[in-house]
Design an enzyme around this catalytic site. Sequence first.
Site, mmCIF file in Angstrom:
data_model
loop_
_atom_site.group_PDB
_atom_site.id
_atom_site.type_symbol
_atom_site.label_atom_id
_atom_site.label_comp_id
_atom_site.label_asym_id
_atom_site.label_seq_id
_atom_site.Cartn_x
_atom_site.Cartn_y
_atom_site.Cartn_z
ATOM 1 N N ASP A 1 -4.572 1.928 -4.855
ATOM 2 C CA ASP A 1 -3.042 2.542 -4.382
ATOM 3 C C ASP A 1 -2.495 0.849 -3.417
ATOM 4 O O ASP A 1 -1.184 0.550 -2.936
ATOM 5 C CB ASP A 1 -2.895 2.852 -3.784
ATOM 6 C CG ASP A 1 -3.056 3.661 -2.057
ATOM 7 O OD1 ASP A 1 -4.030 2.956 -1.982
ATOM 8 O OD2 ASP A 1 -2.414 4.187 -1.569
ATOM 9 N N HIS B 1 -4.327 14.001 -9.859
ATOM 10 C CA HIS B 1 -4.390 12.372 -10.051
ATOM 11 C C HIS B 1 -3.561 12.821 -11.205
ATOM 12 O O HIS B 1 -3.431 11.119 -11.222
ATOM 13 C CB HIS B 1 -6.099 12.008 -10.309
ATOM 14 C CG HIS B 1 -6.751 12.790 -9.416
ATOM 15 N ND1 HIS B 1 -6.827 11.587 -8.134
ATOM 16 C CD2 HIS B 1 -7.380 13.272 -8.471
ATOM 17 C CE1 HIS B 1 -7.661 11.688 -7.093
ATOM 18 N NE2 HIS B 1 -7.991 12.775 -6.791
ATOM 19 N N ASN C 1 -2.049 12.448 -4.529
ATOM 20 C CA ASN C 1 -3.039 13.453 -5.119
ATOM 21 C C ASN C 1 -4.278 14.535 -4.555
ATOM 22 O O ASN C 1 -3.765 15.099 -6.088
ATOM 23 C CB ASN C 1 -4.569 12.478 -5.341
ATOM 24 C CG ASN C 1 -4.208 10.978 -6.214
ATOM 25 O OD1 ASN C 1 -3.969 11.188 -7.092
ATOM 26 N ND2 ASN C 1 -5.183 9.991 -5.590
ATOM 27 N N ASP D 1 1.138 -1.063 -0.106
ATOM 28 C CA ASP D 1 -0.025 -0.213 0.011
ATOM 29 C C ASP D 1 0.974 1.035 -0.115
ATOM 30 O O ASP D 1 1.757 1.439 0.734
ATOM 31 C CB ASP D 1 -0.555 -0.038 1.389
ATOM 32 C CG ASP D 1 -1.858 1.538 1.094
ATOM 33 O OD1 ASP D 1 -2.707 1.337 0.798
ATOM 34 O OD2 ASP D 1 -1.328 2.003 1.994
ATOM 35 N N ASP E 1 -1.509 8.845 -11.135
ATOM 36 C CA ASP E 1 -1.941 8.265 -11.456
ATOM 37 C C ASP E 1 0.180 7.801 -12.277
ATOM 38 O O ASP E 1 0.011 5.998 -12.210
ATOM 39 C CB ASP E 1 -2.336 7.880 -13.119
ATOM 40 C CG ASP E 1 -4.600 8.570 -12.488
ATOM 41 O OD1 ASP E 1 -3.871 7.567 -11.437
ATOM 42 O OD2 ASP E 1 -4.509 9.058 -13.798
#
Length: 165
Positions: free
Chosen positions: A77, A47, A42, A34, A51
């Site tokens: 994630d 975002h 973000n 994680d 990404d």
Amino acid sequence: MTDLYNRAAFDHRLEDFEADFHRYGRSYALILFDINDFKSINDTHGHAVGDIILQQVAQRLLMFNRASDFVCRYGGDEFILITPNITRLELLSEIIENKRAIINDKYALKSPSNELIYIDVSIAIGGAIRSLDAVTSQALIEVADGNMYLDKKNKSHQTSDIKRI
């Protein structure tokens, strides 16, 4: 987006690993990853940058695996690595520390406005071994998840923090 398998493929492959466990006694390890503080990446950078971080972490997760290993994006994630024939906690801990060394880093990338930015990325990792830690594949996921949250909470990254049940 990450070019990794998805959750549905994970469910199918987990059934295969579980069948091999019952049929041939082949143990396997399940390792959950994680990205720490991904929401703040973000929120701070957008975002599109998030990404890119997901893509770069995915590529690093694919490094130095055996052909029989399976890597997927579990959701958001979170990522999972399933690796067969792991029977000892020491070997699981070694794999975890190797992945941590590959992924925890300062990532350099271009922002949507084309400027070079550096983002510190670290991951929480939790693992479990099917033959040692759980009596079902679902329980194995729960143990690995619990160990990942212990790692996230402690941030000490001591392999001795792996919880046994």
